[in-house]
Scaffold this active site. Structure first.
Site, PDB file in Angstrom:
ATOM      1  N   HIS A  77       0.848  -1.184   0.000  1.00  0.00           N
ATOM      2  CA  HIS A  77       0.000   0.000   0.000  1.00  0.00           C
ATOM      3  C   HIS A  77       0.886   1.237   0.000  1.00  0.00           C
ATOM      4  O   HIS A  77       1.937   1.227   0.631  1.00  0.00           O
ATOM      5  CB  HIS A  77      -0.900   0.000   1.248  1.00  0.00           C
ATOM      6  CG  HIS A  77      -2.091   0.882   1.085  1.00  0.00           C
ATOM      7  ND1 HIS A  77      -2.040   2.235   1.327  1.00  0.00           N
ATOM      8  CD2 HIS A  77      -3.353   0.611   0.657  1.00  0.00           C
ATOM      9  CE1 HIS A  77      -3.223   2.755   1.073  1.00  0.00           C
ATOM     10  NE2 HIS A  77      -4.034   1.799   0.657  1.00  0.00           N
ATOM     11  N   ASP A  87      -8.058  -5.580   0.229  1.00  0.00           N
ATOM     12  CA  ASP A  87      -8.518  -6.328  -0.937  1.00  0.00           C
ATOM     13  C   ASP A  87      -8.139  -7.798  -0.894  1.00  0.00           C
ATOM     14  O   ASP A  87      -8.697  -8.609  -1.626  1.00  0.00           O
ATOM     15  CB  ASP A  87      -7.959  -5.703  -2.219  1.00  0.00           C
ATOM     16  CG  ASP A  87      -8.588  -4.364  -2.463  1.00  0.00           C
ATOM     17  OD1 ASP A  87      -9.801  -4.267  -2.281  1.00  0.00           O
ATOM     18  OD2 ASP A  87      -7.867  -3.415  -2.802  1.00  0.00           O
TER      19      ASP A  87
HETATM   20  N1  CMC Z   1       4.048  -7.501  -4.836  1.00  0.00           N
HETATM   21  C1  CMC Z   1       5.392  -7.510  -5.005  1.00  0.00           C
HETATM   22  N2  CMC Z   1       6.184  -6.452  -4.820  1.00  0.00           N
HETATM   23  C2  CMC Z   1       5.585  -5.318  -4.421  1.00  0.00           C
HETATM   24  C3  CMC Z   1       4.203  -5.230  -4.226  1.00  0.00           C
HETATM   25  C4  CMC Z   1       3.425  -6.386  -4.446  1.00  0.00           C
HETATM   26  N3  CMC Z   1       2.092  -6.364  -4.256  1.00  0.00           N
HETATM   27  N4  CMC Z   1       3.876  -3.973  -3.854  1.00  0.00           N
HETATM   28  C5  CMC Z   1       5.033  -3.295  -3.826  1.00  0.00           C
HETATM   29  N5  CMC Z   1       6.076  -4.101  -4.170  1.00  0.00           N
HETATM   30  C6  CMC Z   1       7.510  -3.747  -4.185  1.00  0.00           C
HETATM   31  C7  CMC Z   1       7.845  -2.873  -5.375  1.00  0.00           C
HETATM   32  O1  CMC Z   1       8.223  -3.640  -6.482  1.00  0.00           O
HETATM   33  C8  CMC Z   1       8.995  -2.058  -4.796  1.00  0.00           C
HETATM   34  O2  CMC Z   1      10.142  -2.871  -4.774  1.00  0.00           O
HETATM   35  P1  CMC Z   1      11.615  -2.215  -5.029  1.00  0.00           P
HETATM   36  O3  CMC Z   1      11.819  -1.238  -3.926  1.00  0.00           O
HETATM   37  O4  CMC Z   1      12.533  -3.385  -4.986  1.00  0.00           O
HETATM   38  O5  CMC Z   1      11.540  -1.588  -6.380  1.00  0.00           O
HETATM   39  C9  CMC Z   1       8.594  -1.829  -3.357  1.00  0.00           C
HETATM   40  O6  CMC Z   1       7.749  -2.954  -3.021  1.00  0.00           O
HETATM   41  C10 CMC Z   1       7.839  -0.536  -3.122  1.00  0.00           C
HETATM   42  O7  CMC Z   1       6.689  -0.535  -3.947  1.00  0.00           O
HETATM   43  P2  CMC Z   1       6.136   0.680  -4.758  1.00  0.00           P
HETATM   44  O8  CMC Z   1       5.543   0.165  -6.048  1.00  0.00           O
HETATM   45  O9  CMC Z   1       7.146   1.764  -4.836  1.00  0.00           O
HETATM   46  O10 CMC Z   1       4.967   1.158  -3.801  1.00  0.00           O
HETATM   47  P3  CMC Z   1       3.796   2.097  -4.214  1.00  0.00           P
HETATM   48  O11 CMC Z   1       3.448   2.848  -2.989  1.00  0.00           O
HETATM   49  O12 CMC Z   1       4.114   2.879  -5.431  1.00  0.00           O
HETATM   50  O13 CMC Z   1       2.655   1.051  -4.629  1.00  0.00           O
HETATM   51  C11 CMC Z   1       0.720  -0.303  -4.613  1.00  0.00           C
HETATM   52  C12 CMC Z   1       1.577   0.716  -3.840  1.00  0.00           C
HETATM   53  C13 CMC Z   1      -0.568  -0.556  -3.825  1.00  0.00           C
HETATM   54  C14 CMC Z   1       0.351   0.252  -5.995  1.00  0.00           C
HETATM   55  C15 CMC Z   1       1.526  -1.616  -4.772  1.00  0.00           C
HETATM   56  O14 CMC Z   1       1.871  -2.103  -3.497  1.00  0.00           O
HETATM   57  C16 CMC Z   1       0.750  -2.672  -5.551  1.00  0.00           C
HETATM   58  O15 CMC Z   1       0.740  -2.639  -6.772  1.00  0.00           O
HETATM   59  N6  CMC Z   1       0.094  -3.653  -4.833  1.00  0.00           N
HETATM   60  C17 CMC Z   1      -0.700  -4.655  -5.485  1.00  0.00           C
HETATM   61  C18 CMC Z   1      -2.038  -4.076  -5.886  1.00  0.00           C
HETATM   62  C19 CMC Z   1      -2.951  -3.859  -4.704  1.00  0.00           C
HETATM   63  O16 CMC Z   1      -3.141  -4.750  -3.885  1.00  0.00           O
HETATM   64  N7  CMC Z   1      -3.561  -2.662  -4.645  1.00  0.00           N
HETATM   65  C20 CMC Z   1      -4.560  -2.346  -3.640  1.00  0.00           C
HETATM   66  C21 CMC Z   1      -4.203  -1.196  -2.803  1.00  0.00           C
HETATM   67  S1  CMC Z   1      -5.304  -1.102  -1.389  1.00  0.00           S
HETATM   68  C22 CMC Z   1      -6.810  -0.650  -2.017  1.00  0.00           C
HETATM   69  C23 CMC Z   1      -6.916   0.785  -2.308  1.00  0.00           C
HETATM   70  O17 CMC Z   1      -6.650   1.635  -1.432  1.00  0.00           O
HETATM   71  O18 CMC Z   1      -7.342   1.086  -3.438  1.00  0.00           O
END
Ligand code: CMC
Length: 436
Positions: free
Chosen positions: A313, A371
């Site tokens: 998240h 989720d």
């Molecule tokens: N699986 C694997 N790796 C992950 C995941 C995941 N679900 N989420 C983040 N990472 C890794 C990402 O690759 C990065 O790694 P590195 O530092 O080595 O490059 C690190 O963790 C930080 O992630 P980020 O992408 O910079 O984090 P963000 O804040 O931009 O993304 C997110 C947040 C929710 C988009 C992402 O965690 C994600 O895509 N999760 C899966 C989709 C999901 O479950 N979304 C629902 C969010 S809750 C409902 C809502 O509020 O809408």
């Protein structure tokens, strides 16, 4: 917001004069540095794609402490609201700032209930869609179309219009979601029933048919009500920011909420519950619990493009408090329906356990989000996977509307207009077509 005693000083290594920037305190949470005059003072913008460090508004609605895993609506912890209040009380709280007393609750619930029916003409509009259209495509269209049916509540600058459009949107969203479902299933639409609760009414519109009596199961009704409460607001997430930005142009509330629905559809936001369940199905098909290790390996491989859906998240760097409550509901619903040994739930639990112990997830503070479990609950209730995000949209509508109305009432509100760092071609002249 309150001006802090201290100021921030911005200095430049090229000898340009320092700039002093005011700092403000909120009631809780990080302070903010006011950069509104930065461009006028320095000729420079700030650069913050993804709004990693930028507050775009002040808000008194929802507070999240991502490190603690805390979520408050108007100051009340989500755990207390989910266990001591229902969705109608939560809507009243988000919209008007306070929980209602018994008479206030009755009045508000009655008002919402009296607006659940939609203009009969909406059915014909819905018929224009293919029967197999994605429910979120239908919802984006239907919600946008509300402005064509309710002309007397489209002036965002008129407080009475804002009030009535808020009630209409909260009341009609479940009706529209159920209509989208029935259209897809080829079944007759079921009209709302005024003696049912908000969640009970939704279940009835979804699963009743004209052929026999449908009795609402109180455990499923409570579970759905909890889904609504947990998804009601989440401060300045992508869809809420979309609603604010869209509404900042003065467009009508139905159009602004339709923009929110469109944004919510994405798999990184509201579409994650659908994506999480599809992921569980995929692992199950490939061999279930025994294949978790292999799947986790793929997730950790940056080149695979595979993410553990329902994990991670932008704000929570701890267990999402909504996920805990949803896990509890998940157990209750599965027990009620005799699905205690549901293989997908078992798979989800095993996946969660392994991920929570794995260095990759631990070091990145990736925990299950709401989720991860909400998809299993919805599936058990009988809601088809493609409709999950539409249910989320129905729940989030109150948050979107509360945030939109707060923005319009904010004396500091301006049309949203982000800046950019331009990296394209500099000025050049067009060559005549024959010479190109
Ligand atoms: N699986 C694997 N790796 C992950 C995941 C995941 N679900 N989420 C983040 N990472 C890794 C990402 O690759 C990065 O790694 P590195 O530092 O080595 O490059 C690190 O963790 C930080 O992630 P980020 O992408 O910079 O984090 P963000 O804040 O931009 O993304 C997110 C947040 C929710 C988009 C992402 O965690 C994600 O895509 N999760 C899966 C989709 C999901 O479950 N979304 C629902 C969010 S809750 C409902 C809502 O509020 O809408």
């Amino acid at each position: 917001m309150k001006l802090a005693d201290n100021k921030a000083t911005l200095s430049f290594s090229n000898g340009s004069p320092n700039v002093e920037l005011p700092v403000y305190h909120g009631s809780v949470g990080p302070d903010v540095i006011d950069i509104r005059k930065l461009y006028a003072q320095t000729g420079m913008f700030t650069y913050d794609p993804g709004f990693m460090s930028t507050a775009a508004c002040q808000s008194a609605i929802t507070y999240i402490d991502g490190d603690k895993g805390e979520l408050l609506y108007r100051g009340y912890p989500i755990e207390q609201l989910a266990t001591q209040c229902d969705f109608m009380e939560t809507c009243h709280l988000l919209l008007y700032g306070e929980l209602p007393d018994a008479a206030g609750k009755q009045k508000f619930t009655r008002t919402v209930t009296m607006h659940t029916m939609v203009n009969e003409q909406m059915q014909f509009f819905l018929r224009g869609f293919r029967r197999d259209a994605h429910p979120m495509a239908i919802m984006t269209g239907l919600v946008g179309a509300l402005s064509a049916f309710y002309h007397d509540s489209t002036d965002i600058n008129n407080p009475e219009h804002r009030e009535i459009s808020a009630i209409r949107l909260i009341a009609k969203m479940p009706t529209l979601v159920a209509m989208a479902y029935k259209y897809n299933a080829g079944q007759p639409y079921i009209y709302p029933k005024n003696d049912l609760s908000y969640a009970g009414n939704f279940l009835h519109m979804m699963f009743a048919t004209p052929c026999e009596e449908y009795v609402v199961n109180p455990v499923l009704e409570r579970a759905l009500d909890r889904i609504f409460i947990l998804h009601a607001d989440h401060e300045q997430n992508a869809s809420t920011s979309t609603v604010r930005l869209c509404g900042s142009s003065g467009t009508n509330p139905f159009a602004a909420i339709a923009a929110g629905v469109a944004c919510l559809w994405g798999p990184a936001h509201g579409g994650a519950n659908e994506a999480a369940l599809n992921m569980l199905h995929d692992i199950q098909r490939q061999g279930g619990v025994d294949k978790i290790g292999e799947f986790i390996k793929q997730v950790k491989d940056k080149n695979s493009g595979i993410k553990l859906m329902g994990f991670g998240h932008r704000v929570y760097k701890n267990y999402d408090p909504r996920a805990k409550l949803m896990q509890e509901t998940c157990k209750e619903v599965l027990a009620e329906l005799g699905l205690g040994s549901d293989p997908l739930f078992k798979l989800a639990m095993a996946l969660e356990k392994i991920a929570l112990e794995d260095e990759y997830f631990v070091s990145r503070k990736l925990y299950p989000n709401v989720d991860f479990y909400s998809g299993i609950v919805q599936r058990a209730i009988g809601i088809p996977v493609g409709l999950f995000t539409a249910v989320f949209a129905a729940a989030r509508t109150v948050g979107w509307i509360a945030q939109l109305n707060e923005m319009i009432g904010d004396p500091e509100y301006k049309i949203g207009r982000p800046r950019q760092l331009y990296t394209g071609a500099t000025r050049r002249d067009v060559t005549a077509l024959a010479q190109r």
